[in-house]
Write an enzyme that holds these catalytic residues in place. Structure first.
Site, PDB file in Angstrom:
ATOM      1  N   ASP A 147       0.818  -1.224   0.000  1.00 25.46           N
ATOM      2  CA  ASP A 147       0.000   0.000   0.000  1.00 25.46           C
ATOM      3  C   ASP A 147       0.848   1.269   0.000  1.00 25.46           C
ATOM      4  O   ASP A 147       0.385   2.312  -0.473  1.00 25.46           O
ATOM      5  CB  ASP A 147      -1.038   0.011   1.125  1.00 25.46           C
ATOM      6  CG  ASP A 147      -0.470  -0.245   2.496  1.00 25.46           C
ATOM      7  OD1 ASP A 147       0.728  -0.572   2.587  1.00 25.46           O
ATOM      8  OD2 ASP A 147      -1.219  -0.142   3.482  1.00 25.46           O
TER       9      ASP A 147
HETATM   10  C1  LAN Z   1       3.639  -0.697  10.058  1.00 20.65           C
HETATM   11  C2  LAN Z   1       3.490   0.693   9.645  1.00 20.65           C
HETATM   12  C3  LAN Z   1       2.842   0.888   8.326  1.00 20.65           C
HETATM   13  C4  LAN Z   1       1.816  -0.150   8.032  1.00 20.65           C
HETATM   14  C5  LAN Z   1       0.858   0.244   6.898  1.00 20.65           C
HETATM   15  C6  LAN Z   1       1.556   0.672   5.629  1.00 20.65           C
HETATM   16  C7  LAN Z   1       0.015   1.428   7.359  1.00 20.65           C
HETATM   17  C8  LAN Z   1      -0.061  -0.921   6.634  1.00 20.65           C
HETATM   18  O1  LAN Z   1      -1.051  -0.584   5.711  1.00 20.65           O
HETATM   19  C9  LAN Z   1       0.705  -2.170   6.304  1.00 20.65           C
HETATM   20  C10 LAN Z   1       1.582  -2.564   7.481  1.00 20.65           C
HETATM   21  C11 LAN Z   1       2.570  -1.479   7.900  1.00 20.65           C
HETATM   22  C12 LAN Z   1       3.690  -1.471   6.915  1.00 20.65           C
HETATM   23  C13 LAN Z   1       3.194  -1.746   9.266  1.00 20.65           C
HETATM   24  C14 LAN Z   1       3.413  -3.122   9.710  1.00 20.65           C
HETATM   25  C15 LAN Z   1       3.855  -3.311  11.165  1.00 20.65           C
HETATM   26  C16 LAN Z   1       4.807  -2.247  11.616  1.00 20.65           C
HETATM   27  C17 LAN Z   1       6.023  -2.304  10.736  1.00 20.65           C
HETATM   28  C18 LAN Z   1       4.101  -0.905  11.462  1.00 20.65           C
HETATM   29  C19 LAN Z   1       2.846  -0.768  12.285  1.00 20.65           C
HETATM   30  C20 LAN Z   1       5.095   0.028  12.064  1.00 20.65           C
HETATM   31  C21 LAN Z   1       5.651  -0.735  13.262  1.00 20.65           C
HETATM   32  C22 LAN Z   1       5.243  -2.215  13.090  1.00 20.65           C
HETATM   33  C23 LAN Z   1       6.374  -3.145  13.538  1.00 20.65           C
HETATM   34  C24 LAN Z   1       5.941  -4.571  13.474  1.00 20.65           C
HETATM   35  C25 LAN Z   1       6.785  -2.721  14.943  1.00 20.65           C
HETATM   36  C26 LAN Z   1       7.887  -3.509  15.507  1.00 20.65           C
HETATM   37  C27 LAN Z   1       7.358  -4.431  16.470  1.00 20.65           C
HETATM   38  C28 LAN Z   1       7.381  -5.736  16.347  1.00 20.65           C
HETATM   39  C29 LAN Z   1       6.410  -6.486  17.093  1.00 20.65           C
HETATM   40  C30 LAN Z   1       8.338  -6.453  15.500  1.00 20.65           C
END
Ligand code: LAN
Length: 880
Positions: A601
């Site tokens: 996305d």
């Molecule tokens: C994110 C941030 C962006 C988010 C979107 C693009 C909004 C979504 O549509 C797809 C998934 C994604 C890329 C996403 C996945 C999980 C993330 C990377 C996070 C929420 C930012 C932080 C999170 C990550 C897993 C945090 C680290 C913690 C762990 C448990 C490994």
């Protein structure tokens, strides 16, 4: 499903029987048949799968994309259930979140002198700072664009940070950053007049928001929220001896500010206290130099001890404590490195895990299998004190193995399954009692697994210019490469140290570790779409030119700088196969080009942003036609390659594993982290981007795009809940998902009068508050039930959810008088909450991940209201 439960029952019976001294005839028979059935199913299925269903490695004749998507094993889903894309319905009332957080105002102030430094300037500042501190010269790799850091300069005449007051709202509002940008702004200021139309309010919103744009064209902001991240960084720096300097004081302020009235900390800022948040925050405070007799520390210890001490904290906390030397490895479940050696066709393979899960368990596996322990474990008096502070029994009497599965009920969001416990127990036998992994041939396998793990860690470091995919593997990788070099600091270590600031952000509540190295590309792509929809793009040339420059620099491996950088070496087919990577070139990241992981996305929003910008005259002045169509085609190719066989789009990769992987989710605190599912958000974004692209470039893969959109539409329909809503996995929550769901359906040609669109309209209208707005808190995500509980606003509505609901309703082309009035009331709510300067207030947390953890998006309070007002100004004209 029946077959699966039959096999499971048999396995459970067999395990129970194995617990007895004598297996007996019945036991032998059961164990034997379970082994035969399982073995037969796997072998038979693989043969059938490989022979008949294998789709090959080229997707649609275009590029290798999903050799791991494992469709050759899709028959397995008939036996073990679907590779779920649907997150499940509401949680039963007994399992819903019962506790609520409560915060105290402590009147704490951050010291003056923190200054935001971004992009190229930040590269120079970091290189200089590392040299000054360590005497080592490092050279930052990749594009500098979008990089955001904070530097402490006591002479900096920035604002005097106000005291943080969490009792009324525990979210900070980015006062430091915003004031710094506003002070530096040289252009015209927003008009003082109170807007009377949605168009005026939209313009004022943009006039304000443009003042926050950074010099490199992106929008920066606080991406904090999770409380379990910074402790990893503090522990890694403590163990490896990296002095955090002035950051320490700012981190202490943050930890102190977020301690709750019960003495604990939540897993994220808005959540009620958990052992995960509390034990890690407490240990961090102590490592940062706060004495054990400090009142806040005493209070925290009372919380920890009242919950049974650190043996009840979840597995990820136990892992960090073991690395630090205040917990023993026998109390941690095995993470065997041998799993990396499994053949790819095997139904379970770590390469098929969701990339975040995979990249966290990779260094965990390396550190666990090498049984890394802080070399200062026995000599450091502070660690000795911690060992006596966080347990209720003397350290040498703690029953480590017996507590491997102990998890405080406050943390236990995804209780470890019986299946997993059994597997862990077998592995514990292998690891601790028999020590089989120390004997050949097992020791050879372990060694080969460890070697693969460290080579994979190093390649991830290089592929991301040492940013790494996220904050957890960032610090674990840093520790791993230090351990791999015999606990010494190498060039690679300093490269890691140079990227720590990428994750640290300063706001009025203190210094925090962010959930990512920022949300630059994501926020900026939304901002430009809101401006374009308002039709005011040409009125804000500087804003649009800046965004164009940033998005152009940020497209992955598509600029001269990024093509010449290290990650490009890994883009060839062999490297991608070796390290389970999807194609990156042409995609857009969530944060920066230097980070470099593409996301479906983010690619879609980046592409939509670019498509909106390129026709603007003001943009043509700076692009001078240099942005090649081929770069748009690259993005489209990436997007098409991301579509899953269920018609939806997942996040970073194709759906590779199966639903049953979730039975093996080892992290008690998160839900559904094992594989990359198809999501309504990612699907809708990809579809709308493809449609926009096709309208402008009808000759590029037209039929494939049309087919992809049609399949996407069907997918979105299948995951709609019976009440007309969708569950939002990455934003809070049902309102967020409605925005994507409706736009996706409309893009697939469903029309405003179609049943699924009408269902969603009814869902939203039912939840409109009397003040005209909508509101939701992160509890919606946790419980999977619409929740307005614990809003920090004056009523129950919030500006961000109101904007999402309005965007959905207007996209749904609502046409009856009462529905139009509902939209107008929502717009009036947005206009009434707009502040005199054109900003909106920072309210509750609006982002989420892994079902349970909230994450801050400070740009949402500006971008989505602006966008809803923009849509309304067109919509109301159309109507007149
Ligand atoms: C994110 C941030 C962006 C988010 C979107 C693009 C909004 C979504 O549509 C797809 C998934 C994604 C890329 C996403 C996945 C999980 C993330 C990377 C996070 C929420 C930012 C932080 C999170 C990550 C897993 C945090 C680290 C913690 C762990 C448990 C490994």
């Amino acid at each position: 499903m029946q077959a699966a439960s039959w096999v499971l029952d048999m396995a459970q019976n067999a395990l129970q029987i194995m617990g007895k001294a004598d297996l007996g005839e019945e036991g032998v028979l059961l164990v034997g048949s379970a082994v035969v059935v399982l073995g037969g199913a796997v072998v038979g299925g693989v043969v059938v799968g490989r022979c008949i269903l294998w789709r090959g490695e080229v997707s649609g004749g275009w590029m290798w994309s999903d050799h791991l998507s494992c469709r050759s094993l899709s028959w397995l889903e008939l036996v073990v259930g679907k590779g779920v894309s649907y997150p499940g319905g509401p949680k039963p009332p007994s399992q819903r979140q019962k506790h609520r957080g409560r915060w105290l105002d402590r009147g704490l102030k951050l010291p003056k002198g923190w200054k935001y430094v971004g992009a190229g300037e930040s590269h120079k500042a970091t290189e200089e700072a590392i040299y000054k501190q360590t005497g080592q010269r490092v050279q930052m790799g990749g594009e500098a664009s979008g990089r955001q850091t904070w530097v402490f300069d006591p002479t900096f005449q920035g604002i005097d940070p106000p005291a943080f007051e969490p009792s009324s709202n525990c979210n900070s509002s980015d006062i430091l950053f915003r004031k710094q940008q506003l002070a530096a702004w040289k252009g015209p200021k927003p008009s003082k007049a109170t807007p009377t139309t949605s168009s005026d309010a939209c313009r004022k919103g943009i006039e304000f928001y443009q003042m926050l744009q950074c010099d490199d064209g992106h929008f920066a902001g606080d991406y904090g929220g999770p409380m379990f991240l910074m402790p990893g960084l503090i522990i890694a720096c403590y163990v490896t001896g990296f002095d955090l300097g002035a950051r320490k004081q700012a981190m202490i302020v943050y930890l102190r500010n977020h301690q709750q009235a019960d003495g604990g900390w939540g897993t994220h800022i808005e959540a009620s206290s958990t052992m995960f948040g509390t034990v890690l925050s407490y240990v961090s405070l102590r490592l940062l130099g706060v004495p054990s007799g400090d009142t806040q520390c005493i209070h925290a210890r009372e919380f920890i001890r009242s919950k049974g001490g650190a043996v009840t904290c979840p597995s990820w906390a136990k892992f960090w404590l073991s690395l630090l030397g205040v917990h023993e490895w026998e109390g941690v479940n095995s993470i065997p490195s041998e799993m990396w050696l499994l053949p790819l066709w095997f139904p379970f393979h770590p390469g098929k895990l969701w990339c975040h899960c995979r990249m966290v368990y990779l260094p965990m596996c390396y550190l666990y299998c090498s049984r890394f322990v802080n070399p200062g474990k026995h000599s450091d008096p502070l660690l000795g004190q911690l060992r006596s502070e966080i347990y209720v029994t003397p350290y040498d009497q703690v029953a480590w193995d017996a507590n491997r599965h102990t998890c405080c009920p406050l943390d236990d969001y995804s209780p470890v399954t019986l299946f997993q416990k059994a597997a862990h127990n077998v592995l514990a036998f292998y690891e601790s009692y028999l020590c089989l992994w120390k004997l050949p041939p097992f020791s050879w396998l372990r060694k080969a697994g460890i070697e693969f793990a460290i080579s994979y860690i190093k390649s991830e470091d290089l592929q991301t210019n040492y940013v790494d995919i996220g904050p957890v593997n960032k610090t674990l990788n840093m520790l791993s490469i230090w351990a791999d070099a015999g606990n010494t600091k190498t060039k690679e270590y300093y490269m890691h140290a140079a990227r720590l600031d990428d994750y640290l952000w300063v706001a009025e509540d203190g210094m925090k570790m962010q959930g990512y190295n920022g949300s630059q590309s994501w926020d900026t792509s939304f901002a430009v779409q809101a401006v374009i929809e308002s039709g005011m793009g040409e009125d804000f040339p500087g804003l649009c030119q800046g965004i164009y420059t940033f998005l152009e620099r940020t497209q992955i491996l598509s600029t001269e700088v990024s093509k010449a950088s290290e990650p490009m070496r890994f883009e060839d087919l062999d490297s991608r196969k070796k390290y389970f990577r999807h194609v990156s070139k042409g995609g857009w990241p969530f944060s920066t080009s230097a980070h470099g992981w593409p996301i479906s996305d983010c690619t879609a929003e980046g592409l939509k942003g670019m498509l909106g910008l390129l026709p603007l005259n003001c943009v043509k002045q700076v692009s001078k036609g240099a942005y090649d169509d081929q770069r748009l085609f690259d993005a489209v190719n990436v997007l098409l390659s991301y579509q899953n066989s269920d018609g939806g789009w997942a996040t970073y990769e194709n759906n590779r594993g199966f639903g049953f992987y979730e039975w093996m989710n080892p992290s008690e605190v998160f839900g559904d982290i094992m594989i990359d599912y198809s999501y309504v958000e990612c699907s809708s974004a990809a579809m709308t981007a493809l449609a926009k692209f096709s309208a402008k470039h009808p000759n590029h893969r037209r039929d494939e795009i049309a087919g992809a959109i049609a399949r996407g539409g069907r997918f979105i329909e299948t995951i709609q809940r019976p009440d007309g809503s969708w569950y939002g996995s990455w934003g809070v929550c049902f309102t967020y998902a409605s925005f994507f769901g409706v736009e996706g359906l409309m893009c697939a040609g469903r029309g405003g009068g179609s049943r699924p669109v009408r269902m969603c309209v009814r869902f939203l209208l039912k939840r409109q508050n009397t003040d005209g707005g909508w509101g939701e808190t992160y509890l919606s995500c946790v419980d999977k039930v619409y929740s307005q509980d614990s809003m920090f606003t004056h009523g129950s509505s919030g500006v961000v959810q109101t904007a999402w609901a309005l965007l959905a309703l207007m996209a749904a082309e609502v046409s009856s008088a009462s529905e139009k009035e509902a939209v107008n009331r929502g717009i009036r709510f947005l206009m009434s909450t707009q502040q005199p300067d054109g900003d909106w207030p920072q309210e509750n947390i609006t982002g989420v991940f892994n079902r349970s953890c909230g994450i801050t998006y400070t740009s949402y309070r500006n971008v989505f209201p602006i966008w809803a007002l923009a849509r309304h100004s067109k919509w109301s004209k159309k109507d007149a």
